[in-house]
Scaffold this motif. Structure first.
Motif, mmCIF file in Angstrom:
data_model
loop_
_atom_site.group_PDB
_atom_site.id
_atom_site.type_symbol
_atom_site.label_atom_id
_atom_site.label_comp_id
_atom_site.label_asym_id
_atom_site.label_seq_id
_atom_site.Cartn_x
_atom_site.Cartn_y
_atom_site.Cartn_z
ATOM 1 N N LEU A 1 0.829 -1.209 0.000
ATOM 2 C CA LEU A 1 0.000 0.000 0.000
ATOM 3 C C LEU A 1 0.862 1.257 0.000
ATOM 4 C CD1 LEU A 1 -2.692 -0.872 2.722
ATOM 5 C CD2 LEU A 1 -3.040 -0.764 0.238
ATOM 6 N N TYR A 2 2.041 1.142 0.597
ATOM 7 C CA TYR A 2 2.875 2.324 0.830
ATOM 8 C C TYR A 2 4.234 2.265 0.128
ATOM 9 C CZ TYR A 2 -0.681 2.992 4.365
ATOM 10 O OH TYR A 2 -1.889 3.150 5.001
ATOM 11 N N ARG B 1 4.824 3.186 -3.006
ATOM 12 C CA ARG B 1 4.935 4.201 -4.056
ATOM 13 C C ARG B 1 4.327 5.504 -3.571
ATOM 14 N NH1 ARG B 1 1.555 1.157 -8.294
ATOM 15 N NH2 ARG B 1 0.764 0.277 -6.395
ATOM 16 N N PHE B 2 4.979 6.593 -3.930
ATOM 17 C CA PHE B 2 4.469 7.918 -3.584
ATOM 18 C C PHE B 2 4.551 8.808 -4.807
ATOM 19 C CE2 PHE B 2 5.962 6.059 0.347
ATOM 20 C CZ PHE B 2 4.849 6.234 1.142
ATOM 21 N N ARG C 1 0.647 8.000 -3.525
ATOM 22 C CA ARG C 1 -0.085 6.735 -3.487
ATOM 23 C C ARG C 1 -0.873 6.530 -4.773
ATOM 24 N NH1 ARG C 1 -2.965 7.362 2.116
ATOM 25 N NH2 ARG C 1 -4.553 8.199 0.748
ATOM 26 N N TYR D 1 -6.759 2.615 3.345
ATOM 27 C CA TYR D 1 -5.668 3.416 3.901
ATOM 28 C C TYR D 1 -5.960 3.872 5.327
ATOM 29 C CZ TYR D 1 -3.417 3.297 -0.609
ATOM 30 O OH TYR D 1 -2.786 2.866 -1.751
ATOM 31 N N SER E 1 -3.436 1.616 8.479
ATOM 32 C CA SER E 1 -2.560 2.777 8.687
ATOM 33 C C SER E 1 -1.558 2.534 9.811
ATOM 34 C CB SER E 1 -3.414 4.011 9.018
ATOM 35 O OG SER E 1 -4.129 3.766 10.231
#
Length: 140
Positions: free
Chosen positions: A26-27, A29-30, A32, A62, A66
């Motif tokens: 989920l995290y 790539r930025f 998102r 998300y 989290s």
């Protein structure tokens, strides 16, 4: 179910390894991505079907997931510089980083598919991951 209950049941449902991969993906790539990977969507659908819950949409994913899957610390926002991945001198092998502090996110490597970048990007990080990374770098 509360977000904590969903995380706990989801981890029990898919197993530790798949849970860690699910959350880290989920995290990874930025900024998102707007959509989940197909395999993530399938796991969520299978989970919702098994427990008779409403489908979990991307926005809620998300909010629910989290927390760091290693340390269970809530993820915090930060702004970090974007760096050329070839310029990062890693003192610890990637596999060890992923095992010990996968969400330290002290910088963001460039996405090779893009040619223009801002100087920084917003990320999320685990406070404990950063502490462990800092300690590991100072002991090597």
């Amino acid at each position: 179910m509360t977000p904590e209950e969903i995380r706990t049941r989801f981890q029990e449902f898919v197993g530790d390894e798949d849970y860690i991969n699910f959350v880290l993906s989920l995290y990874d790539r930025f900024p998102r991505p707007e959509n989940l990977h197909l395999w993530q969507e399938k796991l969520l659908t299978d989970f919702s079907n098994k427990f008779g819950t409403d489908p979990i949409n991307t926005t809620d994913v998300y909010k629910i997931f989290s927390h760091c899957p290693i340390h269970d610390f809530e993820l915090k926002p930060d702004k970090v510089v974007i760096v050329n991945g070839n310029e990062i001198a890693a003192s610890i092998p990637y596999e060890k980083e992923r095992e010990l502090f996968p969400l330290a996110n002290v910088n963001a490597p460039r996405d090779l598919d893009r040619f223009e970048y801002p100087e920084s990007v917003e990320v999320v990080y685990c406070e404990r991951c950063r502490e462990v990374k800092n300690a590991a770098q100072h002991s090597s």
